[in-house]
Design a protein around this motif. Structure first.
Motif, PDB file in Angstrom:
ATOM      1  N   ASP A 226       0.826  -1.213   0.000  1.00 49.03           N
ATOM      2  CA  ASP A 226       0.000   0.000   0.000  1.00 49.03           C
ATOM      3  C   ASP A 226       0.859   1.261   0.000  1.00 49.03           C
ATOM      4  OD1 ASP A 226       0.842   0.462   2.628  1.00 49.03           O
ATOM      5  OD2 ASP A 226      -1.050  -0.136   3.538  1.00 49.03           O
ATOM      6  N   ARG A 232      -0.068  -5.818   1.737  1.00 48.87           N
ATOM      7  CA  ARG A 232      -1.489  -6.141   1.915  1.00 48.87           C
ATOM      8  C   ARG A 232      -1.874  -7.469   1.284  1.00 48.87           C
ATOM      9  NH1 ARG A 232      -2.701  -3.508   6.249  1.00 48.87           N
ATOM     10  NH2 ARG A 232      -2.240  -1.276   6.123  1.00 48.87           N
ATOM     11  N   ASP A 249      -6.913  -6.662  -4.092  1.00 45.97           N
ATOM     12  CA  ASP A 249      -5.988  -6.062  -3.125  1.00 45.97           C
ATOM     13  C   ASP A 249      -5.529  -4.677  -3.594  1.00 45.97           C
ATOM     14  OD1 ASP A 249      -6.168  -8.271  -1.489  1.00 45.97           O
ATOM     15  OD2 ASP A 249      -4.289  -9.183  -2.171  1.00 45.97           O
ATOM     16  N   SER A 253      -6.408  -1.159  -1.631  1.00 43.67           N
ATOM     17  CA  SER A 253      -5.327  -0.247  -1.227  1.00 43.67           C
ATOM     18  C   SER A 253      -5.503   1.134  -1.831  1.00 43.67           C
ATOM     19  CB  SER A 253      -3.970  -0.838  -1.651  1.00 43.67           C
ATOM     20  OG  SER A 253      -3.719  -2.066  -0.988  1.00 43.67           O
TER      21      SER A 253
END
Length: 259
Positions: A226, A232, A249, A253
């Motif tokens: 991130d 993440r 993901d 983010s």
């Protein structure tokens, strides 16, 4: 008896009697020779106009196009249902850039992305790109990074990297970037592959030692990092079925980056 026959005295008496009469008549006569002064016309009382709803001509409102009825004018000022008014001082172009596009992959496997490293900070590094530029993990702070470890000797890597490049192109305007760290130390093969497959990622050389620090038994392996540098999503080895989860993901983010 004629006038000539009157004695002179009588004539004088007669003249003296007639003179006052003529003078009196002249003074009493109307002054007919002087033009009479015109009298001012009487001032007419103001006439009250009948009450109407029409505005006075001098106060008439600006004309509007006849083709646009009043109801349409009011409707145009109302926000479109489901849309949010722009905040004062906000930049419409910036808002448009931050809006996420529709996802490329509908299928998301929630079992993916749970490998070692999730929740930890990405390891620092300072390396060179294939075109000779300096790059470090610190220089990527503020962006959402898909950090991929690969090599030109790795056949699964050569399949995966173009897929990642296509995915990141989709989110480039929102602040996502693909950093492909190769174990190769010479740029020729890396640049040849990038040219052949039209890869736009940041291609990094000499990542062998950095890759060892992540203790991954298989290549390729990747992390979604991130904007604060935290991992993440962790993906060890090539798993085509996990591309939807990698995209999720990245989107998550990016959404958190906007807040």
């Amino acid at each position: 008896m004629t006038f000539k026959q009157c004695p002179k005295l009588h004539v004088l008496i007669a003249i003296s009697l007639l003179a006052p009469a003529c003078k009196r008549d002249a003074s009493e006569a109307p002054e007919s020779t002087a033009a009479p002064e015109p009298e001012a016309p009487p001032v007419a009382a103001p006439v009250e106009a009948p009450a109407t709803d029409a505005p006075a001509p001098s106060e008439a409102p600006a004309a509007t196009p006849e083709s646009t009825p009043p109801s349409d004018v009011v409707a145009s000022a109302e926000p479109t249902p489901g849309s949010e008014p722009a905040a004062p001082g906000s930049d419409p172009k910036a808002a448009s850039a931050m809006a996420l596009p529709a996802p490329l992959h509908a299928k998301v496997d929630d079992s993916c992305g749970r490998d070692a490293g999730v929740g930890t900070s990405a390891l620092p590094f300072a390396l060179k790109t294939a075109d000779g530029k300096d790059i470090s993990m610190a220089s990527l702070r503020g962006k959402v990074v898909l950090l991929n470890f690969w090599g030109t000797w790795c056949k699964p890597c050569l399949k995966e990297l173009p897929e990642f490049d296509r995915l990141i192109r989709h989110y480039k305007k929102q602040g996502a970037v693909l950093v492909a760290v190769a174990t190769d130390t010479e740029p020729e093969k890396v640049l040849e592959f990038a040219k052949e497959r039209k890869i736009s990622a940041k291609l990094v050389l000499g990542g062998e030692e950095l890759a060892k620090k992540y203790d991954s038994p298989n290549f390729p392996f990747s992390f979604v990092v991130d904007d604060k540098g935290t991992i993440r999503g962790s993906y060890r080895s090539y798993k085509p079925e996990c591309i939807g989860k990698i995209e999720q993901d990245i989107r998550t983010s990016l959404e958190q980056k906007k807040r």
